[in-house]
Design an enzyme around this catalytic site. Structure first.
Site, PDB file in Angstrom:
ATOM      1  N   LYS A 172     -15.806   1.346   7.090  1.00 61.05           N
ATOM      2  CA  LYS A 172     -14.498   0.748   6.783  1.00 61.05           C
ATOM      3  C   LYS A 172     -14.227  -0.457   7.689  1.00 61.05           C
ATOM      4  O   LYS A 172     -13.152  -1.051   7.656  1.00 61.05           O
ATOM      5  CB  LYS A 172     -13.386   1.798   6.963  1.00 61.05           C
TER       6      LYS A 172
ATOM      7  N   TYR B  88       0.835  -1.200   0.000  1.00 64.86           N
ATOM      8  CA  TYR B  88       0.000   0.000   0.000  1.00 64.86           C
ATOM      9  C   TYR B  88       0.877   1.261   0.000  1.00 64.86           C
ATOM     10  O   TYR B  88       0.708   2.157  -0.836  1.00 64.86           O
ATOM     11  CB  TYR B  88      -0.914  -0.024   1.228  1.00 64.86           C
TER      12      TYR B  88
HETATM   13  N1  NAD Z   1      -8.472   7.316   6.203  1.00 67.59           N
HETATM   14  C1  NAD Z   1      -7.182   7.440   6.385  1.00 67.59           C
HETATM   15  O1  NAD Z   1      -6.703   7.484   7.541  1.00 67.59           O
HETATM   16  C2  NAD Z   1      -6.248   7.588   5.213  1.00 67.59           C
HETATM   17  C3  NAD Z   1      -4.890   7.832   5.480  1.00 67.59           C
HETATM   18  C4  NAD Z   1      -4.023   7.980   4.401  1.00 67.59           C
HETATM   19  C5  NAD Z   1      -4.494   7.906   3.109  1.00 67.59           C
HETATM   20  N2  NAD Z   1      -5.802   7.625   2.866  1.00 67.59           N
HETATM   21  C6  NAD Z   1      -6.240   7.550   1.462  1.00 67.59           C
HETATM   22  O2  NAD Z   1      -7.361   8.405   1.296  1.00 67.59           O
HETATM   23  C7  NAD Z   1      -8.233   7.892   0.299  1.00 67.59           C
HETATM   24  C8  NAD Z   1      -9.622   7.754   0.894  1.00 67.59           C
HETATM   25  O3  NAD Z   1      -9.538   6.868   2.012  1.00 67.59           O
HETATM   26  P1  NAD Z   1     -10.774   6.498   2.911  1.00 67.59           P
HETATM   27  O4  NAD Z   1     -10.303   6.446   4.305  1.00 67.59           O
HETATM   28  O5  NAD Z   1     -11.908   7.364   2.540  1.00 67.59           O
HETATM   29  O6  NAD Z   1     -11.010   4.995   2.449  1.00 67.59           O
HETATM   30  P2  NAD Z   1     -12.317   4.272   1.912  1.00 67.59           P
HETATM   31  O7  NAD Z   1     -11.931   2.855   1.687  1.00 67.59           O
HETATM   32  O8  NAD Z   1     -13.472   4.579   2.802  1.00 67.59           O
HETATM   33  O9  NAD Z   1     -12.562   4.988   0.519  1.00 67.59           O
HETATM   34  C9  NAD Z   1     -12.016   4.544  -0.688  1.00 67.59           C
HETATM   35  C10 NAD Z   1     -13.183   4.309  -1.644  1.00 67.59           C
HETATM   36  O10 NAD Z   1     -12.640   3.901  -2.901  1.00 67.59           O
HETATM   37  C11 NAD Z   1     -13.517   2.939  -3.438  1.00 67.59           C
HETATM   38  N3  NAD Z   1     -12.768   2.110  -4.377  1.00 67.59           N
HETATM   39  C12 NAD Z   1     -11.826   1.188  -4.086  1.00 67.59           C
HETATM   40  N4  NAD Z   1     -11.377   0.619  -5.213  1.00 67.59           N
HETATM   41  C13 NAD Z   1     -12.047   1.204  -6.235  1.00 67.59           C
HETATM   42  C14 NAD Z   1     -12.049   1.018  -7.633  1.00 67.59           C
HETATM   43  N5  NAD Z   1     -11.259   0.107  -8.203  1.00 67.59           N
HETATM   44  N6  NAD Z   1     -12.876   1.759  -8.403  1.00 67.59           N
HETATM   45  C15 NAD Z   1     -13.712   2.677  -7.819  1.00 67.59           C
HETATM   46  N7  NAD Z   1     -13.752   2.881  -6.498  1.00 67.59           N
HETATM   47  C16 NAD Z   1     -12.939   2.150  -5.709  1.00 67.59           C
HETATM   48  C17 NAD Z   1     -14.035   2.141  -2.241  1.00 67.59           C
HETATM   49  O11 NAD Z   1     -15.273   1.510  -2.520  1.00 67.59           O
HETATM   50  C18 NAD Z   1     -14.134   3.203  -1.175  1.00 67.59           C
HETATM   51  O12 NAD Z   1     -15.436   3.721  -1.094  1.00 67.59           O
HETATM   52  C19 NAD Z   1      -7.633   6.577  -0.151  1.00 67.59           C
HETATM   53  O13 NAD Z   1      -6.884   6.832  -1.315  1.00 67.59           O
HETATM   54  C20 NAD Z   1      -6.718   6.187   0.997  1.00 67.59           C
HETATM   55  O14 NAD Z   1      -5.665   5.372   0.553  1.00 67.59           O
HETATM   56  C21 NAD Z   1      -6.694   7.484   3.896  1.00 67.59           C
END
Ligand code: NAD
Length: 335
Positions: A199, A160
């Site tokens: 999540k 990741y």
């Molecule tokens: N929440 C955190 O603490 C955190 C920290 C660092 C980075 N991030 C990054 O922030 C972004 C959002 O994270 P989040 O916490 O909202 O996670 P999340 O998993 O709730 O949101 C990601 C969304 O992307 C969708 N998704 C996954 N694969 C897909 C695909 N192939 N096509 C279309 N949609 C797809 C999922 O259904 C999900 O709704 C992500 O890129 C994550 O890596 C989050």
């Protein structure tokens, strides 16, 4: 609260990962503040399929978008037909790219790189064609084994984190050319807040401890939790960073945290105080020793300087703002 002077009314805004935690909060930020914004919410939504670690392949949930009035598209960002369709059907002004395999423990490297890295470049090409500014989610996981949380010191230790470093590298490559748009990558630290519940096990420990406490279960902390420190950031500050990233002084990749490291023990203490439930703490051995970040703290100097970002929520403030929702979720989803 508006975080920018830009008038997003009548702008066409693509939000990928829109049924997820951060993406859905962005959808509502625009809907509430700019009723005439044209918001395209794209997500593949959950199918029930799981990875080899037993977790869901995607966490998108319709309940995160209840009340949303824009366009919703259920599709996979790896689908080239979808990308062609997006390119031909719309002219985007801004793209907020949040879709990703967000679970840091996923072992399927093939799909991780395809989804997080390759699809990002495809979307970036659309952004350049449409002259849409690109704001995308990178991650603090890029720092991995590093003890310096500053751009340039990334040392990912899982697929990741690697995928997010590759996204940043793509960004730097494109920024060397005269592409006519801004690109901002945001390295979120540990985000918590409204709409993260779906999540499941990968939601923040804030909501997980909150529900343990409400369930009258003694919160289980890893031994030495008072010395396991992370930069926990409230969703509202993450939204602020995204909005300020629409008009950066300088394109690039920026840390998004509070700049302060707090312990898991602090989270439990604040929750118990806010919930007025003192049910003690239990300490269990940490099974992840060796592959675990014991300390993260964002250096946010360049984020402040180039995005005008200023975190507004200390851990106490964020939990206070979140507590009613933690209680509501407990009543409606957990009990
Ligand atoms: N929440 C955190 O603490 C955190 C920290 C660092 C980075 N991030 C990054 O922030 C972004 C959002 O994270 P989040 O916490 O909202 O996670 P999340 O998993 O709730 O949101 C990601 C969304 O992307 C969708 N998704 C996954 N694969 C897909 C695909 N192939 N096509 C279309 N949609 C797809 C999922 O259904 C999900 O709704 C992500 O890129 C994550 O890596 C989050």
């Amino acid at each position: 609260m508006k975080y920018s002077d830009i008038d997003f009314n009548n702008k066409t805004i693509l939000i990928t990962g829109a049924a997820g935690f951060i993406g859905s909060n962005l959808c509502f930020y625009f809907q509430e503040n700019y009723p005439n914004a044209n918001i395209i919410a794209l997500d593949c939504f959950r199918s029930g399929e799981t990875f080899s670690n037993g977790n869901l392949k995607s966490f998108g949930h319709f309940k995160n978008l209840l009340g949303f009035k824009g366009i919703v598209i259920s599709s996979d960002i790896n689908d080239k037909e979808l990308l062609k369709d997006l390119e031909n059907s719309y002219t985007f002004d801004y793209i907020f790219h949040q879709a990703a395999i967000s679970d840091t423990t996923v072992q399927e490297q093939d799909l991780m790189v395809k989804t997080n890295v390759n699809a990002y470049e495809d979307l970036l090409k659309i952004a350049i064609k449409h002259k849409a500014n690109m704001i995308y989610a990178s991650s603090a996981a890029t720092y991995g084994d590093s003890n310096r949380f500053e751009i340039g010191y990334e040392q990912p230790n899982n697929a990741y984190g690697f995928s997010k470093v590759m996204m940043d590298n793509i960004t730097y490559k494109y920024l060397k050319e005269n592409i006519g748009i801004s690109i901002v990558g945001l390295k979120y630290f540990n985000v918590y807040g409204q709409r993260e519940f779906f999540k499941n096990k990968t939601a923040s420990m804030v909501v997980q401890f909150g529900h343990q406490i409400l369930n009258n279960l003694t919160p289980k902390l890893f031994e030495g939790s008072d010395k396991i420190l992370r930069d926990f950031i409230y969703i509202e500050d993450v939204i602020q960073a995204n909005i300020k990233a629409c008009n950066p002084k300088k394109s690039g990749v920026y840390n998004v945290g509070t700049g302060k490291a707090r312990s898991f023990e602090d989270i439990v203490n604040i929750l118990q105080q806010e919930l007025k439930i003192d049910n003690g703490k239990e300490y269990i051995p940490n099974p992840y020793i060796g592959a675990y970040q014991f300390f993260t703290q964002a250096n946010i100097d360049s984020t402040k300087q180039n995005l005008g970002y200023e975190p507004r929520y200390e851990l106490e403030d964020g939990i206070k703002a979140y507590i009613d929702d933690i209680k509501r979720l407990f009543e409606t989803e957990v009990k």
